[in-house]
Motif scaffolding. Sequence first.
Motif, PDB file in Angstrom:
ATOM      1  N   UNK A  58       0.839  -1.196   0.000  1.00  0.00           N
ATOM      2  CA  UNK A  58       0.000   0.000   0.000  1.00  0.00           C
ATOM      3  C   UNK A  58       0.874   1.246   0.000  1.00  0.00           C
ATOM      4  N   UNK A  59       0.703   2.070  -1.007  1.00  0.00           N
ATOM      5  CA  UNK A  59       1.490   3.289  -1.165  1.00  0.00           C
ATOM      6  C   UNK A  59       0.553   4.486  -1.015  1.00  0.00           C
ATOM      7  N   UNK A  60       0.870   5.377  -0.086  1.00  0.00           N
ATOM      8  CA  UNK A  60       0.039   6.568   0.103  1.00  0.00           C
ATOM      9  C   UNK A  60       0.442   7.646  -0.895  1.00  0.00           C
ATOM     10  N   UNK A  61      -0.568   8.327  -1.395  1.00  0.00           N
ATOM     11  CA  UNK A  61      -0.368   9.463  -2.293  1.00  0.00           C
ATOM     12  C   UNK A  61      -1.180  10.611  -1.703  1.00  0.00           C
ATOM     13  N   UNK A  62      -0.506  11.689  -1.381  1.00  0.00           N
ATOM     14  CA  UNK A  62      -1.203  12.825  -0.796  1.00  0.00           C
ATOM     15  C   UNK A  62      -1.937  13.596  -1.879  1.00  0.00           C
ATOM     16  N   UNK A  73       0.838  16.136  -6.204  1.00  0.00           N
ATOM     17  CA  UNK A  73       2.036  16.826  -6.671  1.00  0.00           C
ATOM     18  C   UNK A  73       2.438  16.233  -8.023  1.00  0.00           C
ATOM     19  N   UNK A  74       3.267  16.942  -8.750  1.00  0.00           N
ATOM     20  CA  UNK A  74       3.754  16.454 -10.040  1.00  0.00           C
ATOM     21  C   UNK A  74       4.510  15.129  -9.858  1.00  0.00           C
ATOM     22  N   UNK A  75       5.315  15.055  -8.817  1.00  0.00           N
ATOM     23  CA  UNK A  75       6.106  13.854  -8.539  1.00  0.00           C
ATOM     24  C   UNK A  75       5.192  12.645  -8.265  1.00  0.00           C
ATOM     25  N   UNK A  76       4.167  12.844  -7.416  1.00  0.00           N
ATOM     26  CA  UNK A  76       3.246  11.747  -7.128  1.00  0.00           C
ATOM     27  C   UNK A  76       2.453  11.341  -8.360  1.00  0.00           C
ATOM     28  N   UNK A  77       2.052  12.308  -9.148  1.00  0.00           N
ATOM     29  CA  UNK A  77       1.327  12.019 -10.379  1.00  0.00           C
ATOM     30  C   UNK A  77       2.169  11.172 -11.329  1.00  0.00           C
TER      31      UNK A  77
END
Length: 82
Positions: A58-62, A73-77
């Motif tokens: 499970x990876x969280x993405x804010x 964020x651009x990085x998370x996207x």
Amino acid sequence: KILRDCPDVGQIYLLLRSSKKKTGQKQRNAKQRLHEDILNSVCFDHLRKIWPNFGAHCISVQGDAGLPGLGMSQLDSEMVCA
């Protein structure tokens, strides 16, 4: 359900907002909320018994589903789209 029925799943991305700051408490980011609130929830007790390390998938993405681009964020996207 995905984790229980598909144990070979690579990663699951969970879009989470940071917590709202309450009096006397510090604000928590998505990663902290995932580990402190969600993965430790009693609803995962059965899964934790049969697969103790399920949280590693499970990876969280804010972000926020109500914002353009899901508020990521651009990085998370880029990470989610890779």
